[in-house]
Scaffold this motif. Structure first.
Motif, PDB file in Angstrom:
ATOM      1  N   GLY A   8       0.886   3.286   0.877  1.00 27.43           N
ATOM      2  CA  GLY A   8       1.328   2.347  -0.146  1.00 27.43           C
ATOM      3  C   GLY A   8       0.462   1.526  -1.091  1.00 27.43           C
ATOM      4  O   GLY A   8      -0.019   0.426  -1.035  1.00 27.43           O
ATOM      5  N   GLU A   9      -0.391   2.550  -1.609  1.00 27.75           N
ATOM      6  CA  GLU A   9      -1.473   2.224  -2.307  1.00 27.75           C
ATOM      7  C   GLU A   9      -1.608   1.782  -3.742  1.00 27.75           C
ATOM      8  O   GLU A   9      -2.582   1.163  -4.364  1.00 27.75           O
ATOM      9  CB  GLU A   9      -2.613   3.530  -2.042  1.00 27.75           C
ATOM     10  N   SER A  10      -0.323   1.922  -4.430  1.00 31.27           N
ATOM     11  CA  SER A  10       0.020   1.454  -5.677  1.00 31.27           C
ATOM     12  C   SER A  10       0.613   0.304  -5.893  1.00 31.27           C
ATOM     13  O   SER A  10       1.960   0.177  -5.699  1.00 31.27           O
ATOM     14  CB  SER A  10       0.586   2.752  -6.521  1.00 31.27           C
ATOM     15  N   LEU A  11      -0.031  -0.829  -6.222  1.00 32.89           N
ATOM     16  CA  LEU A  11       0.571  -2.104  -6.213  1.00 32.89           C
ATOM     17  C   LEU A  11       1.390  -2.317  -7.529  1.00 32.89           C
ATOM     18  O   LEU A  11       1.422  -1.665  -8.621  1.00 32.89           O
ATOM     19  CB  LEU A  11      -0.384  -3.433  -6.276  1.00 32.89           C
ATOM     20  N   GLY A  68       0.142   0.754 -15.722  1.00 30.91           N
ATOM     21  CA  GLY A  68       1.430   1.604 -15.895  1.00 30.91           C
ATOM     22  C   GLY A  68       1.808   2.454 -15.019  1.00 30.91           C
ATOM     23  O   GLY A  68       1.090   2.726 -13.881  1.00 30.91           O
ATOM     24  N   ALA A  69       2.651   3.627 -15.238  1.00 25.36           N
ATOM     25  CA  ALA A  69       2.832   4.634 -14.621  1.00 25.36           C
ATOM     26  C   ALA A  69       3.160   5.724 -15.518  1.00 25.36           C
ATOM     27  O   ALA A  69       3.683   5.583 -16.774  1.00 25.36           O
ATOM     28  CB  ALA A  69       4.195   4.499 -13.812  1.00 25.36           C
ATOM     29  N   GLN A  70       2.852   6.949 -15.177  1.00 25.52           N
ATOM     30  CA  GLN A  70       3.084   8.295 -15.913  1.00 25.52           C
ATOM     31  C   GLN A  70       4.094   8.971 -15.088  1.00 25.52           C
ATOM     32  O   GLN A  70       3.861   9.495 -14.038  1.00 25.52           O
ATOM     33  CB  GLN A  70       1.911   9.064 -16.203  1.00 25.52           C
ATOM     34  N   LYS A 124      -3.007   4.614 -14.631  1.00 22.72           N
ATOM     35  CA  LYS A 124      -1.680   4.688 -14.355  1.00 22.72           C
ATOM     36  C   LYS A 124      -1.666   5.645 -12.916  1.00 22.72           C
ATOM     37  O   LYS A 124      -2.180   6.611 -12.837  1.00 22.72           O
ATOM     38  CB  LYS A 124      -1.096   5.277 -15.308  1.00 22.72           C
ATOM     39  N   ILE A 125      -0.429   5.365 -12.229  1.00 21.32           N
ATOM     40  CA  ILE A 125       0.118   6.206 -11.196  1.00 21.32           C
ATOM     41  C   ILE A 125       0.722   7.218 -11.791  1.00 21.32           C
ATOM     42  O   ILE A 125       1.355   7.120 -12.756  1.00 21.32           O
ATOM     43  CB  ILE A 125       1.048   5.482 -10.216  1.00 21.32           C
ATOM     44  N   THR A 126       0.496   8.835 -11.344  1.00 22.81           N
ATOM     45  CA  THR A 126       1.311   9.528 -11.794  1.00 22.81           C
ATOM     46  C   THR A 126       2.377  10.173 -10.914  1.00 22.81           C
ATOM     47  O   THR A 126       2.146  10.146  -9.486  1.00 22.81           O
ATOM     48  CB  THR A 126       0.488  11.080 -11.923  1.00 22.81           C
ATOM     49  N   ILE A 139      -2.304   8.945  -6.942  1.00 21.90           N
ATOM     50  CA  ILE A 139      -2.737   7.519  -7.241  1.00 21.90           C
ATOM     51  C   ILE A 139      -4.494   7.485  -7.278  1.00 21.90           C
ATOM     52  O   ILE A 139      -4.999   7.511  -6.365  1.00 21.90           O
ATOM     53  CB  ILE A 139      -2.446   6.624  -6.207  1.00 21.90           C
ATOM     54  N   PRO A 140      -4.968   7.344  -8.578  1.00 22.05           N
ATOM     55  CA  PRO A 140      -6.331   7.420  -8.614  1.00 22.05           C
ATOM     56  C   PRO A 140      -6.832   5.922  -8.048  1.00 22.05           C
ATOM     57  O   PRO A 140      -6.221   5.035  -8.179  1.00 22.05           O
ATOM     58  CB  PRO A 140      -6.530   7.486 -10.231  1.00 22.05           C
ATOM     59  N   LEU A 141      -7.724   6.063  -7.173  1.00 21.81           N
ATOM     60  CA  LEU A 141      -8.605   5.047  -6.525  1.00 21.81           C
ATOM     61  C   LEU A 141      -9.795   4.872  -7.060  1.00 21.81           C
ATOM     62  O   LEU A 141     -10.263   5.638  -7.804  1.00 21.81           O
ATOM     63  CB  LEU A 141      -8.513   5.330  -5.013  1.00 21.81           C
ATOM     64  N   ALA A 142     -10.747   3.779  -6.611  1.00 18.67           N
ATOM     65  CA  ALA A 142     -11.931   3.920  -6.725  1.00 18.67           C
ATOM     66  C   ALA A 142     -12.954   4.746  -6.352  1.00 18.67           C
ATOM     67  O   ALA A 142     -12.602   5.274  -5.250  1.00 18.67           O
ATOM     68  CB  ALA A 142     -12.529   2.382  -6.578  1.00 18.67           C
ATOM     69  N   ASN A 143     -13.947   5.047  -6.973  1.00 20.13           N
ATOM     70  CA  ASN A 143     -15.136   5.919  -6.506  1.00 20.13           C
ATOM     71  C   ASN A 143     -14.700   7.328  -6.347  1.00 20.13           C
ATOM     72  O   ASN A 143     -15.011   8.182  -5.536  1.00 20.13           O
ATOM     73  CB  ASN A 143     -15.421   5.650  -5.008  1.00 20.13           C
TER      74      ASN A 143
END
Length: 415
Positions: free
Chosen positions: A50-53, A80-82, A207-209, A224-228
């Protein structure tokens, strides 16, 4: 005094679970001057999905005094979201929405995020006991919890009220036999983290895809792209579609990623950073979100589906509403928990449910991928996707199912 006696506790509010809803509820209660004991079975930090707020959740983090800590933590920014399906793509910018409020948020590694929130609650005076498991509850005006720690010591917690924020653990629904059927199909997910190595110019990391399987429209992926330079990637489908032995999960997920053109281009061969995990049968429901001396928060009460990342937002909204209601009760008012907590919370859950059901039927996918969308309607839909599922100035909240069905009919006529 023996150890059991020294661990017994009397508090205003006992909270089961130290995840986001428990942490925010604890902080809000401490702000109101209440004594709070949080009982958490696990030790933090620990992995969670559940990593995308959603932007709506930021208001509750701000209310709980946690916003600065979250902003300064270095999480991946999100606006946003794609959505992608074969050669079609449709991106929603959450800043361009009908509802007022936050239009941006973060994509987070939940181990770090959840630990950050509960530490904030502890700094505000919440007593948190990790490695403590609730065994039983006596309900009523003076509820009592039977608890055991990892050393095997059993003790009791006497509280004026109990909040169950145990998430997928669903402690009180299990102990008190509160489970109810869910209308949603039994689905599962397989997922991991990858070292994505995506060049900045190749993809919008903000954006989340959400990608639809090219052959099975009820199968979808998240990236979901995260840091690093990490990304969370997973696939959701009816349980049978993902039913493989644990040893075959990595190959199954890799094959699925490579079968979707956008994900294959971006992360088709990206190295997996942890074993592929599986979660199934996660959709859940209860008849009531409250009872004598307790209320259920977030996933402990109801979980729909991960497709629109609504889980944390519902959890934080439930903490906000429950504490508002509980404060009135602790101050001596006679409270109708159905009218003040259950029904208002379910209004937003039902909005999300209408969107989830139409995603899997294909209707919402048709809407999302319709070309030349009307800007005003697009902003209304975007507001719900951004988490504003309780804003009844939005017709897609006030009458979500009928409005979405009517919009779908109009989109089909345009084709």
């Amino acid at each position: 005094m023996n150890k059991e006696d020294s661990m017994n506790a009397e508090v205003d509010v006992a909270i089961i679970g130290a995840g986001p809803s428990g942490a925010v509820a604890a902080a809000l209660l401490r702000k109101a001057g209440r004594s709070v004991l949080v009982l958490e079975r696990q030790h933090f930090p620990r992995f969670s999905i559940g990593e995308s707020l959603l932007p709506q959740s930021m208001a509750y983090l701000e209310e709980a005094g946690m916003l600065r800590a979250v902003v300064e933590a270095g999480f991946q920014y999100k606006n946003g979201a794609q959505f992608v399906y074969r050669d079609q793509a449709s991106a929603y910018d959450f800043r361009d929405k009908h509802s007022k409020g936050w239009g941006t948020t973060y994509q987070v590694e939940r181990a770090v995020f959840d630990d950050l929130l509960i530490r904030c609650a502890m700094e505000q005076g919440a007593d948190v006991r990790f490695g403590h498991t609730v065994l039983a509850m006596k309900t009523g005006d003076a509820p009592v919890l039977d608890v055991i720690d990892e050393a095997g010591t059993q003790y009791q917690v006497h509280a004026r009220f109990v909040l169950d924020a145990s998430g997928f653990g669903r402690v009180l629904p299990r102990l008190l036999n509160l489970e109810a059927p869910t209308r949603l199909a039994t689905r599962a997910a397989i997922f991991t983290h990858v070292r994505d190595g995506i060049p900045v110019e190749a993809h919008d990391r903000n954006k989340i895809t959400v990608a639809v399987h090219p052959e099975h429209r009820d199968v979808w992926y998240w990236m979901i792209p995260l840091a690093n330079g990490r990304s969370s990637v997973g696939c959701v489908a009816e349980a049978a579609f993902l039913d493989v032995d644990e040893a075959e999960r990595e190959e199954k997920l890799r094959t699925l990623i490579q079968s979707e053109p956008t994900l294959n281009r971006l992360i088709g061969n990206a190295p997996f950073l942890m074993p592929v995990r599986h979660i199934g049968g996660y959709s859940a429901n209860v008849e009531k979100l409250h009872g004598a001396g307790y209320a259920l928060l977030g996933n402990a009460g109801e979980f729909l589906d991960p497709v629109f990342s609504s889980g944390v937002t519902i959890a934080l909204r439930s903490a906000h509403l429950a504490v508002q209601t509980l404060e009135r009760q602790l101050n001596g008012e006679v409270i109708d928990w159905h009218a003040h907590y259950d029904a208002p919370l379910r209004k937003g859950i039902d909005t999300f449910r209408a969107f989830v059901e139409r995603w899997y039927s294909g209707k919402l996918q048709d809407i999302i991928f319709t070309p030349d969308q009307t800007p005003a309607i697009r902003r209304l839909v975007c507001a719900v996707l951004a988490g504003y599922a309780w804003d009844e100035t939005n017709p897609y909240v006030a009458d979500a199912a009928r409005r979405l069905d009517t919009l779908h009919e109009a989109c089909m006529l345009r084709d």
